[in-house]
Design an enzyme around this catalytic site. Structure first.
Site, short mmCIF file in Angstrom:
data_model
loop_
_atom_site.label_atom_id
_atom_site.label_comp_id
_atom_site.label_asym_id
_atom_site.label_seq_id
_atom_site.Cartn_x
_atom_site.Cartn_y
_atom_site.Cartn_z
N HIS A 453 0.82 -1.21 0.00
CA HIS A 453 0.00 0.00 0.00
C HIS A 453 0.85 1.26 0.00
CE1 HIS A 453 -3.55 -2.49 1.54
NE2 HIS A 453 -3.81 -2.10 0.31
N CYS A 762 -3.82 -0.05 -30.88
CA CYS A 762 -4.28 0.18 -29.50
C CYS A 762 -3.59 -0.74 -28.51
CB CYS A 762 -5.79 0.04 -29.40
SG CYS A 762 -6.38 -1.62 -29.79
C1 PEP Z 1 -4.36 -6.15 -27.80
O1 PEP Z 1 -4.52 -7.38 -27.90
O2 PEP Z 1 -3.33 -5.56 -28.17
C2 PEP Z 1 -5.44 -5.31 -27.25
C3 PEP Z 1 -5.39 -4.00 -27.28
O3 PEP Z 1 -6.44 -5.95 -26.63
P1 PEP Z 1 -6.33 -6.57 -25.16
O4 PEP Z 1 -4.99 -6.22 -24.60
O5 PEP Z 1 -7.45 -5.99 -24.38
O6 PEP Z 1 -6.50 -8.04 -25.41
#
Ligand code: PEP
Ligand code: MG
Length: 829
Positions: A453, A762
């Protein structure tokens, strides 16, 4: 761990009892010696054989003690004789138990397996009949709780009401949910008693007012607890505990704020929305040593009454201070951090802890030593628990122990620690919250991991912390220390040139961060004018607001399975509309890309059960989970269509593999639109797919036709391309997302995407400012990063030209391996 000896007239009986007890014990159990029968077939007991068994058991226990369970008659006499044959210092550590042989043995073995000490195991053994007597409703049914074990008389015969509840929180019943249970159980009249046992592991029962008892039940996610209450408010308290359990003991937030961000926070990223970390993740300065509490020596011992009085005063004072700290934390860091101090305050008043200290004082120990021993015993129990998170709760116990010790020994907390790098064994939460960040540039801990913590609080305040460096941090005050959390590098007393290099790096990071924050809302344009959209990956409304505040141009990925991860029932369409609308409003006028349930693999959802599979990452994941029963997917798509009528929303389908998957998903979207009376989804609702299966990359031209965008999930694309499971440390050397093969795939995707289809990334790669540029060089024009990384990613892109990034990308795809790519990044512009 203590050991046990089974003394019986019959050897087969003793062996069978020991085998049964071993089966009941969850974790690695204690050593159990058998001293029974005169030989295999002849009944009788032998004092010499018993003393030899005890000697072996004592050696196995490492001096922690031996509990001897006996059957009847001459077994007891032989046991007593055996004690007389032992060396006196061994005999001192041996306890003969009057508990029933089988039930007592099982209870003691289970208790010993949790790390309970000799007294606690002996008490558990004596209570071995309780469950059976209670169940059969016998007069005098045992209703002794651990508190009784300290000498309290048993209650009158009474009825125990009982419920069973599941532990659903990710970290099980760790300190905070356990403290909430204790607080709820404590809100009853003195005539009501509550106790808890872990049905799954067979541990307990423990007094529900004892935080140490409850927390060391070792209740993990999925375990079932049996809560029993007796007395006038029994029914009421059981109902309250059932309610509490339904919210994962308070860990599950309400629908308006479905969940805290579950993205893996980068080391210096704030745990609390709205509190930005320094982002430097590195520090350099002279070592500052925390003033440790001196070993208590030559203490004068007053009468037990005086010692109890001193301890009581110190505990009260420590309690008041913890309440103050909780208030401070609530105002400045939020409820989550405040609860750390609330839990400490509850632990301080733990009846088992105080009864143990009290008993030790009764044996003639001074208050300080009695307290220290009692605290060590509880901390020890936490450390022996199998769950890593619960093990780290021993830090909390030691923290309150130290707080009271300071008061007992009259050691005042220093006004100021000085300037530099604080070096501690473990970082106490109270110290973490009161650190003057202008003076303490960073913290290095010898013990404990990143889940303590104190560590979480310091990071939430933007103070970099390097944890668990061991005796490398055994330094004298003033020794120069430099460390970098990103690389894990620690330099002790570095030469001048290393100090200079570290200083330059810190300056650079500082300037970068300052500039990045100041310019967070400007677009990310490379020096030669290429425009890159930088968005945020979010998992809650709070992180959506944080991302928008840090300049994210919308969200490129809302992980809805994370937003609702702790829900046990599927959210209704209305509840989803509320959440997605809040996110869309946070980012307006930019769009929000909502990914449909990506359940399966390592992402379970209570409300979308997926069958157990040998290879879950290659199994029913993402969109595949709905092919047979699209009901919950249709609800989600309906919610998205509703929000898209008034807000900018995109829908993103995960784990798509084939053309058929795309067609099927689009047909479901169409169906959802019809549910709300539309002939087609609202025109501003963009539609895209995740590219995380290599086959999708290979046939992208075909699959992406008619879509608005594709989003490369580099986390999964690398595990499927490199055949190395993400998150499995044993194969981490093969699963590096910077592998040139993966970079080639990214470039291939950018080259093959049909005209007008935006390619976004992403996965985690997009959150690394160095790698973000490389992705742009490969052809990506939209990135979605963790919210705190958005300003730095944007800032880094502004410092380079597209031409330079394309050269970097050309070198990277041709590189030998991921390590060579990293080398290139180090020397990149
Ligand atoms: C990925 O696979 O790169 C992605 C963005 O999805 P997750 O990490 O949620 O599986
Ligand atoms: Mg993925």
């Amino acid at each position: 761990m203590i050991s046990l000896v089974v003394v019986s007239h019959s050897r087969p009986l003793a062996r069978a009892a020991a085998a049964l007890a071993a089966e009941m014990s969850s974790a690695e159990g204690p050593a159990v010696e058998v001293a029974a029968g005169l030989d295999e077939d002849t009944t009788g007991t032998d004092a010499l054989a018993i003393s030899e068994a005890v000697t072996r058991a004592d050696a196995a226990s490492g001096g922690e003690g031996v509990l001897v369970l006996l059957d009847l008659g001459s077994a007891v006499l032989s046991g007593e004789m055996a004690l007389e044959m032992l060396e006196p210092e061994v005999a001192e550590r041996v306890r003969l138990s009057a508990a029933p042989l089988v039930e007592g043995l099982i209870a003691a073995v289970v208790a010993a397996g949790t790390g309970a000490d000799l007294d606690a195991c002996a008490a558990e053994a004596v209570r071995g009949l309780d469950a059976k007597r209670t169940h059969l409703g016998e007069p005098g049914a045992a209703d002794q709780t651990p508190g009784d074990a300290q000498g309290e008389a048993a209650d009158d015969p009474c009825e125990w009401g009982c419920i069973e509840v599941s532990v659903t929180g990710e970290h099980g019943l760790h300190a905070r949910p356990a403290a909430r249970l204790v607080t709820t159980a404590g809100a009853v009249s003195p005539g009501t008693r509550v106790r808890v046992r872990n049905q799954t592991t067979g541990t307990g029962p423990v007094d529900a007012l004892s935080l140490s008892g409850v927390a060391t039940l070792g209740a993990q996610q999925g375990h079932v607890l049996r809560v029993e209450a007796t007395g006038e408010q029994a029914e009421q308290i059981l109902a309250q505990i059932a309610d509490l359990a339904r919210t994962a003991f308070g860990d599950e937030p309400g629908p308006a704020e479905p969940m805290a961000d579950v993205e893996t926070p980068a080391p210096a990223v704030s745990e609390e929305p709205g509190v930005a970390g320094s982002g430097l993740e590195a520090a350099m300065g002279p070592a500052v040593l925390d003033q440790t509490v001196p070993e208590p020596r030559d203490l004068e011992t007053g009468s037990p009454a005086e010692e109890r009085g001193r301890l009581g005063e110190a505990v009260d004072e420590a309690f008041d201070r913890l309440r103050e700290l909780a208030g401070h934390a609530r105002r400045h860091l939020g409820q989550g951090q405040a609860e750390v101090f609330d839990a400490h305050a509850t632990l301080l008043r733990d009846p088992e802890l105080s009864a143990d200290a009290d008993r030790r004082i009764g044996e003639g120990r001074p208050a300080a030593l009695a307290w220290q021993d009692a605290v060590d015993a509880v901390a020890d129990r936490f450390e022996r628990l199998p769950d890593a998170y619960l093990q780290e709760r021993a830090q909390d116990v030691r923290s309150i122990g130290e707080r009271v010790m300071r008061l007992l020994l009259g050691v005042t907390e220093p006004e100021s620690l000085g300037e530099g790098i604080l070096v501690v064994d473990e970082l106490d939460p109270a110290l973490a919250i009161s650190l003057d960040a202008a003076e303490i540039q960073g913290v290095v801990t010898r013990r404990g991991g990143g889940l303590g913590h104190g560590v979480l609080i310091a990071r939430a305040r933007g103070v970099p912390v390097l944890t668990g460096v061991g005796d490398r941090a055994d330094v004298t005050a003033g020794t120069m220390i430099a460390f970098d959390v990103r690389s894990g590098r620690l330099e002790i007393d570095p030469p001048a040139e290393v100090q200079a290099a570290f200083g330059d790096m810190l300056d650079r990071r500082h300037r970068e961060r300052e500039r990045a924050l100041a310019d967070a809302h400007l677009p990310a344009l490379t020096r030669d004018g290429a425009r890159v959209a930088v968005k945020a990956n979010v998992s809650s409304v709070a992180t959506a607001r944080l991302g928008a505040g840090l300049g994210a141009q919308g969200s490129g990925l809302v992980r809805t399975e994370a937003v609702f991860a702790q829900w046990h029932r599927a959210p209704t369409v209305e509840q989803q509309v509320e959440v997605y609308t809040a996110m869309a409003e946070a980012f307006a006028p930019h769009p929000v890309t909502v990914r449909t349930w990506d359940v399966g693999g390592d992402k379970p959802l209570d409300f979308i059960p997926v069958a157990e599979e040998a290879n879950p990452f290659l199994g029913v994941r993402g969109i595949r989970a709905f092919r047979d029963d699209p009901g919950l997917l249709l609800d989600q798509l309906e919610a998205l269509c509703r929000v898209a009528r008034t807000h900018r929303i995109n829908v993103l389908f995960p784990m798509v593999t084939s053309v058929d998957d795309v067609d099927w998903s689009r047909a479901r979207l169409q169906e959802a639109a019809r549910r709300i009376g539309l002939s087609a989804p609202p025109h501003q609702l963009g539609v895209g797919i995740m590219v995380e299966v290599p086959a999708v990359a290979v046939r992208l031209t075909r699959l992406a036709r008619g879509l608005d965008f594709v989003s490369i999930g580099t986390n999964d694309l690398s595990q499927y391309t490199l055949a190395a499971e993400r998150g499995n440390p044993a194969v981490s050397r093969w699963s590096d997302a910077l592998d040139p093969a993966l970079l080639q795939l990214v470039r291939y995707i950018c080259d093959r995407a049909p005209q007008g289809v935006v390619v976004s990334v992403c996965g985690e790669l997009a959150s690394d400012p160095d790698v973000a540029g490389l992705l742009v060089g490969l052809g990506v024009r939209e990135l979605s990063a963790s919210p705190s990384a958005v300003p730095t990613v944007k800032a880094r892109l502004r410092t380079v030209s597209l031409r330079e990034l394309q050269d970097l990308a050309a070198g990277a795809v041709a590189a030998r391996d991921a390590a060579a790519v990293r080398e290139l990044l180090l020397t990149a512009p």
